[in-house]
Design a protein around this motif. Structure first.
Motif, PDB file in Angstrom:
ATOM      1  N   ALA A 186       0.819  -1.212   0.000  1.00 51.71           N
ATOM      2  CA  ALA A 186       0.000   0.000   0.000  1.00 51.71           C
ATOM      3  C   ALA A 186       0.847   1.253   0.000  1.00 51.71           C
ATOM      4  CB  ALA A 186      -0.941   0.004   1.214  1.00 51.71           C
ATOM      5  N   ALA A 187       2.014   1.151   0.623  1.00 50.19           N
ATOM      6  CA  ALA A 187       2.872   2.332   0.707  1.00 50.19           C
ATOM      7  C   ALA A 187       3.536   2.628  -0.628  1.00 50.19           C
ATOM      8  CB  ALA A 187       3.940   2.120   1.779  1.00 50.19           C
ATOM      9  N   LEU A 188       3.484   1.679  -1.557  1.00 51.70           N
ATOM     10  CA  LEU A 188       4.089   1.875  -2.866  1.00 51.70           C
ATOM     11  C   LEU A 188       3.026   1.979  -3.950  1.00 51.70           C
ATOM     12  CD1 LEU A 188       7.025  -0.679  -2.711  1.00 51.70           C
ATOM     13  CD2 LEU A 188       7.199   1.803  -2.660  1.00 51.70           C
ATOM     14  N   ALA A 189       1.851   2.469  -3.598  1.00 56.04           N
ATOM     15  CA  ALA A 189       0.743   2.561  -4.551  1.00 56.04           C
ATOM     16  C   ALA A 189       1.200   3.245  -5.837  1.00 56.04           C
ATOM     17  CB  ALA A 189      -0.417   3.332  -3.929  1.00 56.04           C
ATOM     18  N   LYS A 190       0.989   2.563  -6.938  1.00 56.46           N
ATOM     19  CA  LYS A 190       1.474   3.043  -8.228  1.00 56.46           C
ATOM     20  C   LYS A 190       0.511   4.065  -8.816  1.00 56.46           C
ATOM     21  CE  LYS A 190       1.153   0.373 -11.807  1.00 56.46           C
ATOM     22  NZ  LYS A 190       1.345  -0.731 -12.785  1.00 56.46           N
ATOM     23  N   THR A 191       1.062   5.149  -9.333  1.00 53.40           N
ATOM     24  CA  THR A 191       0.231   6.137 -10.006  1.00 53.40           C
ATOM     25  C   THR A 191      -0.215   5.587 -11.350  1.00 53.40           C
ATOM     26  OG1 THR A 191       1.366   7.991  -8.956  1.00 53.40           O
ATOM     27  CG2 THR A 191       0.155   8.461 -10.984  1.00 53.40           C
ATOM     28  N   GLU A 192      -1.503   5.689 -11.626  1.00 54.13           N
ATOM     29  CA  GLU A 192      -2.080   5.220 -12.879  1.00 54.13           C
ATOM     30  C   GLU A 192      -2.116   6.393 -13.853  1.00 54.13           C
ATOM     31  OE1 GLU A 192      -3.718   2.107 -15.099  1.00 54.13           O
ATOM     32  OE2 GLU A 192      -3.642   1.921 -12.934  1.00 54.13           O
ATOM     33  N   PHE A 193      -1.358   6.299 -14.931  1.00 52.54           N
ATOM     34  CA  PHE A 193      -1.355   7.350 -15.945  1.00 52.54           C
ATOM     35  C   PHE A 193      -2.382   6.996 -17.015  1.00 52.54           C
ATOM     36  CE2 PHE A 193       2.806   7.757 -13.963  1.00 52.54           C
ATOM     37  CZ  PHE A 193       2.865   9.132 -13.732  1.00 52.54           C
ATOM     38  N   ILE A 194      -3.352   7.880 -17.202  1.00 51.10           N
ATOM     39  CA  ILE A 194      -4.479   7.611 -18.086  1.00 51.10           C
ATOM     40  C   ILE A 194      -4.486   8.596 -19.245  1.00 51.10           C
ATOM     41  CG2 ILE A 194      -6.996   7.765 -18.271  1.00 51.10           C
ATOM     42  CD1 ILE A 194      -7.171   6.643 -15.471  1.00 51.10           C
ATOM     43  N   SER A 195      -4.615   8.063 -20.453  1.00 50.83           N
ATOM     44  CA  SER A 195      -4.749   8.887 -21.647  1.00 50.83           C
ATOM     45  C   SER A 195      -6.178   8.762 -22.166  1.00 50.83           C
ATOM     46  CB  SER A 195      -3.753   8.424 -22.718  1.00 50.83           C
ATOM     47  OG  SER A 195      -3.926   9.155 -23.902  1.00 50.83           O
ATOM     48  N   ILE A 196      -6.805   9.896 -22.432  1.00 45.76           N
ATOM     49  CA  ILE A 196      -8.174   9.926 -22.959  1.00 45.76           C
ATOM     50  C   ILE A 196      -8.102  10.412 -24.400  1.00 45.76           C
ATOM     51  CG2 ILE A 196     -10.512  10.820 -22.647  1.00 45.76           C
ATOM     52  CD1 ILE A 196      -9.573  11.671 -19.772  1.00 45.76           C
ATOM     53  N   SER A 197      -8.503   9.588 -25.353  1.00 47.58           N
ATOM     54  CA  SER A 197      -8.488  10.011 -26.760  1.00 47.58           C
ATOM     55  C   SER A 197      -9.759  10.822 -27.038  1.00 47.58           C
ATOM     56  CB  SER A 197      -8.374   8.803 -27.688  1.00 47.58           C
ATOM     57  OG  SER A 197      -9.345   7.830 -27.404  1.00 47.58           O
ATOM     58  N   THR A 198      -9.580  11.993 -27.647  1.00 49.78           N
ATOM     59  CA  THR A 198     -10.701  12.934 -27.810  1.00 49.78           C
ATOM     60  C   THR A 198     -10.948  13.248 -29.279  1.00 49.78           C
ATOM     61  OG1 THR A 198      -9.270  14.885 -27.498  1.00 49.78           O
ATOM     62  CG2 THR A 198     -10.251  13.903 -25.527  1.00 49.78           C
ATOM     63  N   GLY A 199     -10.476  14.382 -29.763  1.00 51.56           N
ATOM     64  CA  GLY A 199     -10.690  14.824 -31.137  1.00 51.56           C
ATOM     65  C   GLY A 199      -9.802  16.019 -31.416  1.00 51.56           C
ATOM     66  N   GLY A 200     -10.176  16.833 -32.389  1.00 52.67           N
ATOM     67  CA  GLY A 200      -9.415  18.030 -32.704  1.00 52.67           C
ATOM     68  C   GLY A 200      -9.664  19.134 -31.688  1.00 52.67           C
ATOM     69  N   THR A 201      -8.756  20.099 -31.635  1.00 50.31           N
ATOM     70  CA  THR A 201      -8.879  21.172 -30.643  1.00 50.31           C
ATOM     71  C   THR A 201     -10.051  22.102 -30.928  1.00 50.31           C
ATOM     72  OG1 THR A 201      -7.287  22.492 -31.908  1.00 50.31           O
ATOM     73  CG2 THR A 201      -6.422  21.170 -30.099  1.00 50.31           C
TER      74      THR A 201
END
Length: 329
Positions: free
Chosen positions: A25-40
């Motif tokens: 628990a002390a080494l809880a890994k950060t979850e990096f999440i990418s969200i695919s969207t569209g054009g700006t």
């Protein structure tokens, strides 16, 4: 030097042994999440940015970012491959992708729904001076059917060629983004442009401030043909005066948008992410007003593919009945 080297090796060994015995628990890994969207220039990108902000701020050990992409079709493929775990797509794409039909023939995509975002409305736009009043008068004209790989081009193909029997071969096809389509209409490069977006959309609004435009309506019979063949579409009346010079309501086929997740994403993570969105719904509406349609009720009413087990857990906690058709078989 030998003594110093030996001390360094012992230090590294000690640190390694210490880390090995730290509770998990002390080494809880950060979850990096990418969200695919569209054009700006569209709604997907700011909407996805709002999701990323909420998830990063309110879901423990999550860092999320919205990625610029080619939108629905590309997002589905990225999510299926696990290159992004979450994506924003239109329901017509979602239906065919999940069932492995149409553009995804015999290649069902490993995606499930999380929530319904907002409805898209189909705009068929021409300058007022162009001699065209029905969708069947595209013959011989220069037409932008939407950007390659976009939900607009995907929908245009289904509606024109498959539902209404209007082949691409009957007109001059251009595949342009929304901004490019507006500019091409303005400059007389094309005669007609298609948009499948939430209304009002800025590129059409900008065009209507400098040029007189018209939005071509669909007849009741047209809508019946479309909905019979593709039940993920529904009739919508674009209110009068949505755009300058649009004096009456315009009938068109509408489609909702889905936030999808890769089917293998941990159910507890999806539960936490879904919960965070609805607990901070007011912030999403500040990011973009179309988020007012993002409700738990709409999630189960308008979804056309099964929901992720993590999302189902949240909706059931809210006392919302989830129909059998939305349960993964």
């Amino acid at each position: 030097m030998k003594k110093r080297t030996m001390m360094s090796l012992l230090t590294v060994l000690f640190i390694g042994l210490t880390v090995a015995f730290i509770p998990h628990a002390a080494l809880a890994k950060t979850e990096f999440i990418s969200i695919s969207t569209g054009g700006t220039g569209g709604v997907y990108y700011p909407y996805g940015g709002g999701l990323a902000e909420i998830w990063t701020k309110y879901v423990k050990n999550v860092r999320a970012v919205a990625e610029v992409t080619g939108a629905s079709v590309e997002n589905t493929k990225l999510c299926d491959k696990g290159e992004t775990l979450f994506g924003l797509i239109m329901n017509d794409v979602a239906y065919q992708a999940y069932n492995g039909i149409g553009k995804f023939d015999k290649k069902p995509q490993k995606v499930l729904g999380m929530l319904q975002m907002y409805p898209h409305h189909y705009h068929v736009v021409a300058l007022k001076k162009v001699p065209m009043n029905t969708i069947y008068e595209l013959k011989g004209k220069k037409v932008s059917v939407g950007a390659p790989g976009s939900g607009t081009e995907f929908k245009t193909n289904l509606i024109l060629q498959e539902a209404l029997g209007i082949p691409y071969s009957s007109f001059n096809v251009h595949r342009l983004s929304f901004t490019e389509t507006a500019n091409a209409l303005r400059d007389g490069i094309i005669d007609v442009g298609f948009w499948d977006v939430a209304a009002p959309t800025s590129s059409i609004m900008d065009l209507s401030t400098t040029h007189d435009i018209k939005i071509i309506p669909f007849s009741e019979g047209d809508i019946q043909k479309i909905v019979k063949k593709f039940p993920f579409y529904s009739e919508f009346l674009l209110p009068a005066n949505t755009y300058r010079g649009q004096d009456s309501a315009v009938r068109n086929p509408s489609v909702w948008n889905t936030l999808i997740a890769n089917a293998k994403v941990d159910a507890d993570l999806v539960y936490q992410l879904t919960k965070a969105v609805f607990e901070h719904h007011d912030y999403m509406v500040k990011i973009h007003p179309f988020a007012k349609y993002t409700t738990p009720e709409n999630a189960v009413t308008h979804s056309v593919i099964p929901l992720h087990p993590g999302a189902i857990r949240y909706y059931k906690e809210r006392g919302i009945a989830v129909p059998d058709r939305l349960m993964r078989k």
